[in-house]
Design a protein around this motif. Structure first.
Motif, PDB file in Angstrom:
ATOM      1  N   ASP A 191       0.826  -1.200   0.000  1.00 36.39           N
ATOM      2  CA  ASP A 191       0.000   0.000   0.000  1.00 36.39           C
ATOM      3  C   ASP A 191       0.859   1.248   0.000  1.00 36.39           C
ATOM      4  O   ASP A 191       1.869   1.329   0.700  1.00 36.39           O
ATOM      5  N   LYS A 192       0.466   2.222  -0.784  1.00 36.63           N
ATOM      6  CA  LYS A 192       1.168   3.500  -0.781  1.00 36.63           C
ATOM      7  C   LYS A 192       0.845   4.277   0.493  1.00 36.63           C
ATOM      8  O   LYS A 192       1.679   5.000   1.024  1.00 36.63           O
ATOM      9  N   LYS A 193      -0.399   4.138   0.960  1.00 31.18           N
ATOM     10  CA  LYS A 193      -0.817   4.803   2.193  1.00 31.18           C
ATOM     11  C   LYS A 193      -1.028   3.726   3.252  1.00 31.18           C
ATOM     12  O   LYS A 193      -1.967   2.959   3.185  1.00 31.18           O
ATOM     13  N   ARG A 194      -0.144   3.686   4.222  1.00 33.93           N
ATOM     14  CA  ARG A 194      -0.168   2.614   5.208  1.00 33.93           C
ATOM     15  C   ARG A 194      -1.391   2.670   6.123  1.00 33.93           C
ATOM     16  O   ARG A 194      -1.756   1.693   6.743  1.00 33.93           O
ATOM     17  N   ASP A 195      -2.020   3.830   6.252  1.00 36.06           N
ATOM     18  CA  ASP A 195      -3.151   3.969   7.158  1.00 36.06           C
ATOM     19  C   ASP A 195      -4.496   3.804   6.454  1.00 36.06           C
ATOM     20  O   ASP A 195      -5.534   4.108   7.006  1.00 36.06           O
ATOM     21  N   SER A 196      -4.461   3.334   5.238  1.00 35.05           N
ATOM     22  CA  SER A 196      -5.701   3.252   4.466  1.00 35.05           C
ATOM     23  C   SER A 196      -5.785   1.937   3.713  1.00 35.05           C
ATOM     24  O   SER A 196      -4.774   1.407   3.242  1.00 35.05           O
ATOM     25  N   VAL A 197      -7.010   1.408   3.622  1.00 29.36           N
ATOM     26  CA  VAL A 197      -7.251   0.202   2.834  1.00 29.36           C
ATOM     27  C   VAL A 197      -7.354   0.593   1.366  1.00 29.36           C
ATOM     28  O   VAL A 197      -8.042   1.553   1.015  1.00 29.36           O
ATOM     29  N   THR A 198      -6.686  -0.138   0.501  1.00 33.75           N
ATOM     30  CA  THR A 198      -6.705   0.168  -0.925  1.00 33.75           C
ATOM     31  C   THR A 198      -7.953  -0.430  -1.577  1.00 33.75           C
ATOM     32  O   THR A 198      -8.263  -1.607  -1.376  1.00 33.75           O
ATOM     33  N   VAL A 199      -8.641   0.384  -2.333  1.00 35.45           N
ATOM     34  CA  VAL A 199      -9.821  -0.067  -3.062  1.00 35.45           C
ATOM     35  C   VAL A 199      -9.463  -0.215  -4.535  1.00 35.45           C
ATOM     36  O   VAL A 199      -8.876   0.684  -5.136  1.00 35.45           O
ATOM     37  N   VAL A 200      -9.819  -1.366  -5.108  1.00 36.29           N
ATOM     38  CA  VAL A 200      -9.554  -1.642  -6.520  1.00 36.29           C
ATOM     39  C   VAL A 200     -10.893  -1.782  -7.241  1.00 36.29           C
ATOM     40  O   VAL A 200     -11.521  -2.840  -7.204  1.00 36.29           O
ATOM     41  N   PRO A 201     -11.372  -0.710  -7.870  1.00 37.24           N
ATOM     42  CA  PRO A 201     -12.656  -0.800  -8.582  1.00 37.24           C
ATOM     43  C   PRO A 201     -12.488  -1.418  -9.975  1.00 37.24           C
ATOM     44  O   PRO A 201     -11.541  -1.102 -10.703  1.00 37.24           O
ATOM     45  N   ILE A 202     -13.407  -2.303 -10.324  1.00 35.87           N
ATOM     46  CA  ILE A 202     -13.490  -2.853 -11.675  1.00 35.87           C
ATOM     47  C   ILE A 202     -14.746  -2.258 -12.298  1.00 35.87           C
ATOM     48  O   ILE A 202     -15.860  -2.474 -11.808  1.00 35.87           O
ATOM     49  N   VAL A 203     -14.570  -1.501 -13.378  1.00 35.29           N
ATOM     50  CA  VAL A 203     -15.673  -0.740 -13.972  1.00 35.29           C
ATOM     51  C   VAL A 203     -15.944  -1.227 -15.396  1.00 35.29           C
ATOM     52  O   VAL A 203     -15.007  -1.457 -16.171  1.00 35.29           O
ATOM     53  N   GLY A 204     -17.195  -1.359 -15.748  1.00 34.85           N
ATOM     54  CA  GLY A 204     -17.556  -1.747 -17.112  1.00 34.85           C
ATOM     55  C   GLY A 204     -19.050  -1.877 -17.259  1.00 34.85           C
ATOM     56  O   GLY A 204     -19.793  -1.922 -16.265  1.00 34.85           O
ATOM     57  N   GLN A 205     -19.529  -1.946 -18.489  1.00 33.10           N
ATOM     58  CA  GLN A 205     -20.967  -2.042 -18.735  1.00 33.10           C
ATOM     59  C   GLN A 205     -21.512  -3.394 -18.309  1.00 33.10           C
ATOM     60  O   GLN A 205     -20.760  -4.352 -18.079  1.00 33.10           O
ATOM     61  N   GLY A 206     -22.829  -3.475 -18.180  1.00 30.85           N
ATOM     62  CA  GLY A 206     -23.479  -4.721 -17.804  1.00 30.85           C
ATOM     63  C   GLY A 206     -23.189  -5.826 -18.805  1.00 30.85           C
ATOM     64  O   GLY A 206     -23.236  -5.613 -20.009  1.00 30.85           O
ATOM     65  N   GLY A 207     -22.885  -7.013 -18.292  1.00 33.22           N
ATOM     66  CA  GLY A 207     -22.643  -8.168 -19.150  1.00 33.22           C
ATOM     67  C   GLY A 207     -21.238  -8.286 -19.661  1.00 33.22           C
ATOM     68  O   GLY A 207     -20.922  -9.194 -20.432  1.00 33.22           O
ATOM     69  N   ILE A 208     -20.341  -7.397 -19.222  1.00 38.48           N
ATOM     70  CA  ILE A 208     -18.976  -7.410 -19.759  1.00 38.48           C
ATOM     71  C   ILE A 208     -18.064  -8.367 -18.998  1.00 38.48           C
ATOM     72  O   ILE A 208     -16.968  -8.685 -19.457  1.00 38.48           O
ATOM     73  N   GLY A 209     -18.501  -8.820 -17.820  1.00 45.09           N
ATOM     74  CA  GLY A 209     -17.734  -9.827 -17.094  1.00 45.09           C
ATOM     75  C   GLY A 209     -17.022  -9.322 -15.851  1.00 45.09           C
ATOM     76  O   GLY A 209     -16.029  -9.919 -15.427  1.00 45.09           O
ATOM     77  N   LYS A 210     -17.520  -8.261 -15.242  1.00 41.37           N
ATOM     78  CA  LYS A 210     -16.875  -7.710 -14.040  1.00 41.37           C
ATOM     79  C   LYS A 210     -16.894  -8.725 -12.897  1.00 41.37           C
ATOM     80  O   LYS A 210     -15.871  -8.970 -12.246  1.00 41.37           O
ATOM     81  N   THR A 211     -18.062  -9.304 -12.649  1.00 42.13           N
ATOM     82  CA  THR A 211     -18.189 -10.266 -11.552  1.00 42.13           C
ATOM     83  C   THR A 211     -17.354 -11.505 -11.817  1.00 42.13           C
ATOM     84  O   THR A 211     -16.686 -12.021 -10.912  1.00 42.13           O
ATOM     85  N   THR A 212     -17.357 -11.977 -13.045  1.00 37.94           N
ATOM     86  CA  THR A 212     -16.574 -13.164 -13.386  1.00 37.94           C
ATOM     87  C   THR A 212     -15.090 -12.924 -13.167  1.00 37.94           C
ATOM     88  O   THR A 212     -14.374 -13.780 -12.632  1.00 37.94           O
ATOM     89  N   LEU A 213     -14.613 -11.756 -13.569  1.00 37.10           N
ATOM     90  CA  LEU A 213     -13.201 -11.420 -13.360  1.00 37.10           C
ATOM     91  C   LEU A 213     -12.884 -11.367 -11.864  1.00 37.10           C
ATOM     92  O   LEU A 213     -11.850 -11.894 -11.415  1.00 37.10           O
TER      93      LEU A 213
END
Length: 586
Positions: A191-213
């Motif tokens: 982590d770049k910021k030791r006092d914070s949890v890193t969030v990794v957003p996966i963004v895309g249109q419906g049906g593109i496979g975000k959940t599967t990934l």
């Protein structure tokens, strides 16, 4: 080998239910000495057959013809009315049968015919004028058939025998290796910021496979070895802090009281359970843009040890920016033409040989091109074609007018509409009924079969089969067509876009309480109603149902659904008894 009408109209199976009602021995006996009434019922059947003959053509044309669409919608309502009336008559017929048998077994000197006459005349005086109104209304629909250009089209017959092997495993993915590795490297990095949890957003249109990934990453061995604890929760459209907290606690195997415990108490347990642990959380399908809700949730997660991560999947880039930093956002693109074809091959052909493979390959690549690199569209249309091995069948799909529809970001994908349109008519009704379940909700196999049965949807080809056998066959066929997802032996769910499709085809007849808002319109046509229960549901919560006199399903879905005594007594005693057609889920 069972045969079914492919692409049969949604209403076709409904009409068959009506004809079956009119063919029972009890029903026929009731009208044996009532010639005028019997003639009226015959006229009802003939009128239903007349409109039924053009239903397939009407359902195909409603896509591009608003007048046909309105004709179908109004006809659907009238058929529902006829079903309600025939259901009442069947109930009366069974009552007469039971009472007559009782009279015959006693010493009362009252003949069966006298008994039937004295107790049924009032019923017939009320019900037959209503039947006559339906008959007259149907004649109006018949008169519109020619002006609307509706025709009798030849139905195609397809074998319903299921493939000997199932479709490719749900975890099989094409074209996502690079995406997977990039996400994993972000999770394993410091982590770049030791006092914070890193969030990794996966963004895309419906049906593109975000959940599967996200699932692929979540189950990777390197990820499992790196994090001491993991949890997955589907957030979906209806953001509920209590539900999300409870699901995280369950995933983390932290004990809590399922009822009565305050949100504050639950969140303290969650915070304590994550303290000094390197965790990975997945918040799947996030729609909530309220920063305050996210800030409150984030505060609970700050106690984790260094390296803790959160994966967020969302269609909304604004949500991704709210929850994570711009540099950590992973935008998921459409898959390439080559990967689309690989995915299509696995689902359309599997390991089967086909003598027409070369010709089908040429047509298949043109169909895949129309899916525009969207994995869900590719997989769904491949599932539709898997059981069709003839060149002509593939060409019919390729040439279908629905591909020419202009699709907006919130519209129904043409590939999904095609999969629905090519279902046998009895499966269309079962699929549409699944619209009662909100997005992200799992439903159990036993539950959906009971609900289908209670609504009279499992009467198709019943010889020598139990209701459970028929229900399981229907579920299996919907899963093979990629319209249902089966993560375990007894649970099912639908992708968000499939859920949208089910709601689209169910129309005004299915209502979820959370989707209703002031000015939404009348609820008079609602037949199937579901709601997300609170710990106590007041009478006012259900006031909108006062117009829904023909309600057939009243179903709580969510965390309190198994609880009893949580609904207002006023509603139970004053309003619930007015729903005379209510299905009973045993």
């Amino acid at each position: 080998m069972a045969l079914a009408i492919v692409g049969g109209s949604f209403l076709s199976a409904f009409l068959q239910v009506l004809f079956d009602r009119m063919a029972t021995p009890e029903f026929l006996n009731l009208f044996r000495k009532r010639k005028a009434d019997d003639e009226l019922l015959k006229k009802l059947k003939m009128n239903l057959l007349a409109v039924g003959a053009v239903l397939d053509d009407a359902e195909n044309k409603e896509i591009s013809n608003q007048a046909v669409k309105e004709w179908l919608e109004e006809l659907h309502e009238l058929v529902y009315q006829a079903d309600d009336l025939l259901d009442e008559i069947n109930t009366e017929a069974l009552r007469v049968k039971v009472e007559t048998e009782y009279q015959s077994s006693t010493s009362f000197l009252v003949s069966a015919s006298t008994y039937i006459s004295s107790f049924s005349n009032q019923f017939f005086k009320r019900i037959m004028p209503e039947i006559e109104n339906v008959v007259i209304s149907l004649e109006g629909f018949i008169q519109q058939i020619n002006p609307l250009g509706l025709q009798v089209v030849e139905s195609k017959i397809q074998s319903c025998r299921l493939p000997s092997t199932s479709l490719v495993d749900e975890n099989t993915v094409c074209g996502r290796d690079v995406d997977k590795e990039k996400i994993i490297q972000m999770l394993l990095s410091e982590d770049k910021k030791r006092d914070s949890v890193t969030v990794v957003p996966i963004v895309g249109q419906g049906g593109i496979g975000k959940t599967t990934l996200a699932q692929l990453v979540y189950n990777d061995k390197r990820v499992n070895n790196h994090f001491t604890t993991k949890a997955w929760v589907c957030v979906s459209e209806a953001y509920d802090a209590t539900r999300i907290t409870k699901e995280l606690l369950r995933e983390l195997e932290i004990s809590f009281s399922d009822s009565g415990e305050s949100l504050n108490s639950l969140q303290l347990k969650l915070q304590l359970g994550l303290t000094e642990k390197r965790f990975l959380l997945v918040l799947d399908d996030v729609w909530n843009r309220d920063y305050d809700d996210w800030d409150k949730l984030k505060m609970l997660l700050k106690g984790g040890s260094e390296g803790s991560k959160i994966i967020v999947t969302t269609r909304d880039n604004r949500i991704a920016l709210m929850m994570g930093e711009k540099m950590s956002i992973h935008h998921l693109d459409l898959i390439s033409e080559e990967d689309s074809w690989s995915l299509f091959e696995k689902h359309a052909f599997g390991d089967k040989d086909n003598e027409n493979w070369r010709e089908l390959e040429v047509i298949g690549k043109k169909i895949v091109n129309k899916c525009e690199g969207l994995p869900l569209a590719v997989k769904t249309i491949a599932g539709l074609l898997r059981s069709r091995g003839m060149v002509e069948e593939w060409e019919d799909i390729l040439r279908n007018d629905i591909w020419n529809q202009t699709r907006n970001p919130n519209g129904i994908l043409p590939a999904l509409r095609l999969s629905y349109m090519h279902l046998p008519s009895h499966l269309k009704r079962c699929f549409a009924y699944c619209s009662v379940f909100r997005k992200g909700l799992w439903f159990k196999k036993k539950e959906i079969i009971q609900l289908w049965h209670a609504n009279g949807l499992l009467e198709h080809q019943r010889e020598f089969k139990t209701i459970e056998d028929i229900g399981e066959e229907y579920l299996h066929e919907l899963r093979l067509g990629s319209l249902l997802w089966q993560p375990s032996n007894d649970k099912f769910s639908m992708h968000d876009l499939i859920n949208d499709l089910a709601r689209f085809v169910a129309g005004k007849y299915s209502l979820r309480l959370e989707d209703h808002y002031p000015g939404h319109g009348t609820t008079a046509r609602v037949r199937n109603f579901t709601y997300f229960p609170s710990e106590y549901d007041t009478f006012d919560k259900f006031k909108l149902l006062r117009e829904a006199k023909n309600l057939r399903t009243f179903l709580p879905v969510g965390m309190y659904r198994s609880a009893t005594g949580r609904i207002s007594n006023k509603f139970v005693h004053d309003m619930l008894p007015t729903f005379k057609s209510l299905s009973k889920d045993e």
